[in-house]
Design an enzyme around this catalytic site. Structure first.
Site, PDB file in Angstrom:
ATOM      1  N   GLU A  27     148.184  22.459 -12.003  1.00 15.01           N
ATOM      2  CA  GLU A  27     147.947  21.026 -11.782  1.00 15.01           C
ATOM      3  C   GLU A  27     147.443  20.346 -13.062  1.00 15.01           C
ATOM      4  O   GLU A  27     147.090  21.006 -14.039  1.00 15.01           O
ATOM      5  CB  GLU A  27     146.944  20.834 -10.651  1.00 15.01           C
ATOM      6  CG  GLU A  27     145.616  21.514 -10.934  1.00 15.01           C
ATOM      7  CD  GLU A  27     144.430  20.689 -10.515  1.00 15.01           C
ATOM      8  OE1 GLU A  27     144.402  19.482 -10.838  1.00 15.01           O
ATOM      9  OE2 GLU A  27     143.522  21.258  -9.886  1.00 15.01           O
ATOM     10  N   LYS A 167     135.369  23.879  -4.368  1.00 18.41           N
ATOM     11  CA  LYS A 167     134.325  23.669  -5.386  1.00 18.41           C
ATOM     12  C   LYS A 167     132.941  23.707  -4.720  1.00 18.41           C
ATOM     13  O   LYS A 167     132.779  23.267  -3.581  1.00 18.41           O
ATOM     14  CB  LYS A 167     134.574  22.351  -6.120  1.00 18.41           C
ATOM     15  CG  LYS A 167     135.718  22.508  -7.145  1.00 18.41           C
ATOM     16  CD  LYS A 167     135.941  21.290  -7.965  1.00 18.41           C
ATOM     17  CE  LYS A 167     136.835  20.317  -7.260  1.00 18.41           C
ATOM     18  NZ  LYS A 167     138.266  20.668  -7.283  1.00 18.41           N
TER      19      LYS A 167
HETATM   20  N1  PSU Z   1     139.813  22.469 -10.076  1.00 20.11           N
HETATM   21  C1  PSU Z   1     138.998  22.332 -11.171  1.00 20.11           C
HETATM   22  N2  PSU Z   1     138.726  21.055 -11.583  1.00 20.11           N
HETATM   23  C2  PSU Z   1     139.225  19.933 -10.938  1.00 20.11           C
HETATM   24  C3  PSU Z   1     140.070  20.085  -9.784  1.00 20.11           C
HETATM   25  C4  PSU Z   1     140.332  21.390  -9.404  1.00 20.11           C
HETATM   26  O1  PSU Z   1     138.541  23.328 -11.749  1.00 20.11           O
HETATM   27  O2  PSU Z   1     138.936  18.817 -11.360  1.00 20.11           O
HETATM   28  C5  PSU Z   1     140.634  18.853  -9.064  1.00 20.11           C
HETATM   29  C6  PSU Z   1     141.876  19.209  -8.255  1.00 20.11           C
HETATM   30  O3  PSU Z   1     142.939  18.405  -8.729  1.00 20.11           O
HETATM   31  C7  PSU Z   1     141.529  18.863  -6.819  1.00 20.11           C
HETATM   32  C8  PSU Z   1     140.588  17.716  -7.011  1.00 20.11           C
HETATM   33  O4  PSU Z   1     142.661  18.537  -6.052  1.00 20.11           O
HETATM   34  O5  PSU Z   1     139.762  18.224  -8.086  1.00 20.11           O
HETATM   35  C9  PSU Z   1     139.824  17.360  -5.741  1.00 20.11           C
HETATM   36  O6  PSU Z   1     139.534  15.996  -5.725  1.00 20.11           O
HETATM   37  P1  PSU Z   1     139.095  15.237  -4.354  1.00 20.11           P
HETATM   38  O7  PSU Z   1     137.816  15.933  -3.958  1.00 20.11           O
HETATM   39  O8  PSU Z   1     138.886  13.783  -4.721  1.00 20.11           O
HETATM   40  O9  PSU Z   1     140.213  15.426  -3.386  1.00 20.11           O
END
Ligand code: PSU
Ligand code: MN
Length: 311
Positions: A27, A167
């Site tokens: 991604e 996360k």
């Molecule tokens: N993994 C990481 N860093 C990131 C992300 C994933 O180590 O920044 C990103 C991914 O693109 C994931 C997003 O889909 O964080 C989640 O964002 P939200 O909580 O707004 O859906």
């Protein structure tokens, strides 16, 4: 149906898919929004190299001028990494069309990357950590209802996502409940606990443990053979050499979340803001852990794609 002019697959990637050779999607939101420059472009290149090293072809996904791009050049990775803050949109399923209409670069989150990977015929995707149920989404004086689009995408799009778990800024137990409700298998590689993103262990039991990548591949294959059209999460704990202690992660996350609340951060800005704040609090140690886990997840994704292609 996705119109073919909206999907641009790089020739190397397209040839590998056509030949049924192993391919791993990556991604781009972690490049544009997740990590500071220059570590963001370094990790993008290292993750691609880790996939090649085990015999698979990397395909980093982003959107440019309304088209989903599967497979980027080093110059394109660099353009995403060095774009001025705020000039690259973060697109998920709900904001893909808006990003396409706006033109320019947009970085794809886990959900948008799964859409592109599946459309291109790629079965494996590696990232850092998936999104999930945010803390305070469902409780407290005013629930935010902030639940990442990643979870719904996992429920509907059959791509195996290799990550270091949700996360650690998230409500991990409720994220697991949500995935269970929506029919998404969660496998942990070699541990009986969920990983905790920057730490190896969270204290939360793993829904399912697989001893090795071959065992994970058997589950991915069975899921497809049973006609279950959901994705799969394969959680791979951060390499020990760069892991933060579990207890430290708990404290750091609590501080970061209190700071975010005080700063009034909301919506899609929340995850990038917290990652940056936690990098400050840890003096950069969280960034080193994040880099290590992204590269190791790329390696494991490569091994999974090789295993699936071999069967
Ligand atoms: N993994 C990481 N860093 C990131 C992300 C994933 O180590 O920044 C990103 C991914 O693109 C994931 C997003 O889909 O964080 C989640 O964002 P939200 O909580 O707004 O859906
Ligand atoms: Mn959100």
């Amino acid at each position: 149906m996705l119109q073919s002019d909206r999907l641009v697959v790089a020739p190397e990637v397209g040839n590998a898919i056509f030949d049924r050779r192993p391919v791993v999607a990556l991604e781009s939101t972690l490049i544009s929004h997740g990590l500071p420059y220059p570590q963001n472009v370094e990790v993008a290149i290292e993750a691609e190299a880790a996939i090649r090293a085990v015999g698979a072809v990397p395909a980093t996904v982003a959107m440019r001028d309304g088209r989903l791009r599967v497979g980027l050049s080093v110059d394109e990775l660099d353009a995403l990494a060095t774009a001025p803050a705020g000039s690259v949109r973060k697109v998920s399923r709900h904001s893909l069309a808006e990003g396409a209409a706006a033109g320019g670069w947009a970085a794809t989150t886990v959900s948008a990357t799964m859409i592109a990977a599946h459309a291109a015929g790629i079965r494996v995707f590696s990232t850092g950590g998936i999104g999930g149920v945010h803390r305070g989404a469902l409780d407290g004086p005013s629930p935010t209802f902030d639940i990442s689009a990643d979870l719904e995408e996992l429920a509907r799009t059959p791509v195996a996502v290799v990550c270091a778990g949700p996360k650690a800024i998230l409500d991990v137990p409720r994220t697991l409940e949500y995935l269970e409700t929506r029919g998404v298998p969660v496998l942990v590689l070699g541990e009986d606990e969920m990983p905790f993103f920057w730490a190896r262990r969270s204290g939360i039991p793993a829904p399912m443990t697989v001893p090795d990548v071959a065992a994970a591949a058997r589950v991915v294959e069975a899921q497809a053979a049973l006609g279950l059209s959901a994705g799969i999460v394969l959680a791979n704990p951060v390499p020990a050499a760069h892991a933060l202690p579990d207890a430290d992660v708990r404290d750091i996350v609590a501080r970061g979340i209190a700071d975010a609340a005080a700063a009034g951060v909301r919506g899609p800005a929340t995850t990038p803001w917290l990652l940056a704040r936690i990098a400050e609090i840890t003096g950069g140690a969280s960034v080193l852990a994040n880099i290590a886990l992204i590269v190791d997840n790329a390696r494991v994704g490569g091994l999974l794609a090789v295993e699936l292609a071999r069967r």
